[in-house]
Design an enzyme around this catalytic site. Structure first.
Site, PDB file in Angstrom:
ATOM      1  N   GLU A  21      38.346  43.063  52.550  1.00  0.00           N
ATOM      2  CA  GLU A  21      38.818  41.710  52.831  1.00  0.00           C
ATOM      3  C   GLU A  21      40.094  41.730  53.652  1.00  0.00           C
ATOM      4  O   GLU A  21      41.042  42.446  53.319  1.00  0.00           O
ATOM      5  CB  GLU A  21      39.067  40.951  51.523  1.00  0.00           C
ATOM      6  CG  GLU A  21      39.543  39.516  51.762  1.00  0.00           C
ATOM      7  CD  GLU A  21      39.545  38.703  50.498  1.00  0.00           C
ATOM      8  OE1 GLU A  21      38.470  38.628  49.856  1.00  0.00           O
ATOM      9  OE2 GLU A  21      40.601  38.150  50.131  1.00  0.00           O
ATOM     10  N   GLY A 112      38.950  26.662  46.099  1.00  0.00           N
ATOM     11  CA  GLY A 112      40.283  26.755  46.673  1.00  0.00           C
ATOM     12  C   GLY A 112      41.354  26.352  45.679  1.00  0.00           C
ATOM     13  O   GLY A 112      41.092  25.638  44.701  1.00  0.00           O
ATOM     14  N   ASP A 113      42.566  26.824  45.914  1.00  0.00           N
ATOM     15  CA  ASP A 113      43.690  26.517  45.033  1.00  0.00           C
ATOM     16  C   ASP A 113      44.258  25.137  45.340  1.00  0.00           C
ATOM     17  O   ASP A 113      44.183  24.664  46.479  1.00  0.00           O
ATOM     18  CB  ASP A 113      44.791  27.561  45.200  1.00  0.00           C
ATOM     19  CG  ASP A 113      44.336  28.950  44.776  1.00  0.00           C
ATOM     20  OD1 ASP A 113      43.543  29.035  43.812  1.00  0.00           O
ATOM     21  OD2 ASP A 113      44.776  29.933  45.396  1.00  0.00           O
ATOM     22  N   ALA A 131      33.083  24.393  43.750  1.00  0.00           N
ATOM     23  CA  ALA A 131      32.467  25.390  44.621  1.00  0.00           C
ATOM     24  C   ALA A 131      30.946  25.306  44.619  1.00  0.00           C
ATOM     25  O   ALA A 131      30.306  25.564  45.639  1.00  0.00           O
ATOM     26  CB  ALA A 131      32.912  26.794  44.206  1.00  0.00           C
ATOM     27  N   LYS A 173      27.276  27.817  40.150  1.00  0.00           N
ATOM     28  CA  LYS A 173      27.398  28.297  41.534  1.00  0.00           C
ATOM     29  C   LYS A 173      26.210  29.187  41.908  1.00  0.00           C
ATOM     30  O   LYS A 173      25.664  29.084  43.017  1.00  0.00           O
ATOM     31  CB  LYS A 173      28.711  29.056  41.720  1.00  0.00           C
ATOM     32  CG  LYS A 173      29.941  28.170  41.606  1.00  0.00           C
ATOM     33  CD  LYS A 173      31.224  28.891  41.984  1.00  0.00           C
ATOM     34  CE  LYS A 173      31.724  29.811  40.906  1.00  0.00           C
ATOM     35  NZ  LYS A 173      33.083  30.346  41.197  1.00  0.00           N
ATOM     36  N   GLN A 220      54.974  44.284  43.716  1.00  0.00           N
ATOM     37  CA  GLN A 220      53.752  43.680  44.253  1.00  0.00           C
ATOM     38  C   GLN A 220      52.753  43.428  43.128  1.00  0.00           C
ATOM     39  O   GLN A 220      52.132  42.361  43.056  1.00  0.00           O
ATOM     40  CB  GLN A 220      53.131  44.610  45.301  1.00  0.00           C
ATOM     41  CG  GLN A 220      51.825  44.090  45.888  1.00  0.00           C
ATOM     42  CD  GLN A 220      51.037  45.160  46.630  1.00  0.00           C
ATOM     43  OE1 GLN A 220      50.880  46.272  46.117  1.00  0.00           O
ATOM     44  NE2 GLN A 220      50.574  44.836  47.817  1.00  0.00           N
ATOM     45  N   LYS A 279      45.792  46.444  55.655  1.00  0.00           N
ATOM     46  CA  LYS A 279      46.326  47.794  55.822  1.00  0.00           C
ATOM     47  C   LYS A 279      45.235  48.806  55.516  1.00  0.00           C
ATOM     48  O   LYS A 279      44.246  48.497  54.865  1.00  0.00           O
ATOM     49  CB  LYS A 279      47.531  48.003  54.895  1.00  0.00           C
ATOM     50  CG  LYS A 279      48.683  47.041  55.192  1.00  0.00           C
ATOM     51  CD  LYS A 279      49.809  47.206  54.195  1.00  0.00           C
ATOM     52  CE  LYS A 279      50.931  46.210  54.470  1.00  0.00           C
ATOM     53  NZ  LYS A 279      52.022  46.298  53.473  1.00  0.00           N
TER      54      LYS A 279
END
Length: 296
Positions: A21, A112-113, A131, A173, A220, A279
């Site tokens: 992703e 979505g948030d 969704a 869903k 992180q 990355k």
């Protein structure tokens, strides 16, 4: 244009299929760096790439730039994320048409948030609330044109009152036409296995693909865990707390994700989706030497 490979078919092989992703860079320099990392990630034989977009759909056009460029660079299928946030049904339809024109093969369909500053999700007038409604829209307006992935939550969606309600939402869903489930990131595989068992007991039969993020430092890990309510195992937290050296923390995070990956493969997952944050260094070290990816 039909998809070259149906989304669920990536998970029917003997090997564990992998996907990566990405997110849309804000600058041209960021796009150049993304392209270099995509070239490196391609060496691990992913089945496809996905690209998300910013909160509230703020980078939708940039997302499609990434989708188109990654398709050109790799020749692999690509998926665009799509949420219900801030969009009417007609606007969602317009985005889907443009995504197809730009080469998207699959859609990751999400509610979505809530927008920043809002405590709960509110659909715009003429928009969608859930969704499963987005999955239904895709199936109705673009039948057989997109493979559809939806999100699953091994540690329960933070807005769900309980695990059963969350599971019921997930089944809606899938019943609406989703091809695969890709999970929110998690750090303890036991959480995924409990979730997988619950899905099977509920009659969910589509592939369930774990999502893994190789964290590279403890700050992180804490930040991401706070955002998505993912539990950090005590052993991982203790190891990362031993030393704040950047190289040491990078190794601990990558090693943890590698151990997760090996254990998931041994427990029969059909694929793994990696949140690589544009990355390739962490993913490269994590996957080096493992038998993953497409059949050559």
């Amino acid at each position: 244009m039909s998809s070259p490979i149906k989304l669920a078919d990536h998970y029917n092989g003997e090997q564990c299929a992998i996907s990566f992703e990405l997110f849309p860079p804000k600058t041209d320099a960021g796009m150049d760096l993304l392209e270099k990392n995509v070239e490196r990630l391609k060496a691990f034989q992913p089945s496809f790439f996905t690209c998300t977009y910013g909160a509230g759909g703020s980078t939708q056009s940039r997302t499609l730039d990434v989708v188109q460029r990654v398709r050109e660079l790799t020749g692999l299928p690509v998926a665009s994320h799509l949420t219900c946030v801030g969009a009417t049904v007609d606007q969602l339809g317009e985005y889907l048409a443009e995504a197809k024109r730009r080469g998207a093969d699959y859609i990751v369909a999400l509610r979505g948030d809530p927008p920043k500053g809002s405590e709960s999700f509110q659909a715009v007038e003429g928009g969608l609330r859930y969704a499963n409604e987005l999955v239904e829209l895709i199936q109705e307006r673009f039948p057989d044109q997109f493979g559809i992935a939806v999100a699953g939550y091994p540690e329960v969606h933070q807005e769900a009152p309980d695990a059963q309600t969350d599971l019921d939402n997930l089944k809606r869903k899938v019943d609406a036409g989703a091809d695969v489930i890709v999970t929110q990131l998690f750090y303890d595989n036991d959480d995924f296995y409990r979730f997988r068992d619950a899905c099977q007991a509920a009659g969910i039969r589509v592939p369930i693909v774990p999502g893994i993020l190789p964290v590279t430092n403890y700050k992180q890990a804490l930040r991401i865990a706070g955002m998505c309510k993912a539990r950090i195992p005590d052993q991982m937290a203790a190891a990362m707390n031993e030393n704040d050296d950047a190289d040491y923390q990078f190794k601990v995070g990558v090693d943890h994700a590698r151990v997760q990956t090996i254990d998931l493969i041994e427990n029969g997952v059909p694929g793994i989706h990696y949140y690589v944050l544009n990355k390739s260094d962490a993913a490269g070290q994590m996957l080096d030497g493992l038998s993953l990816g497409m059949q050559s």
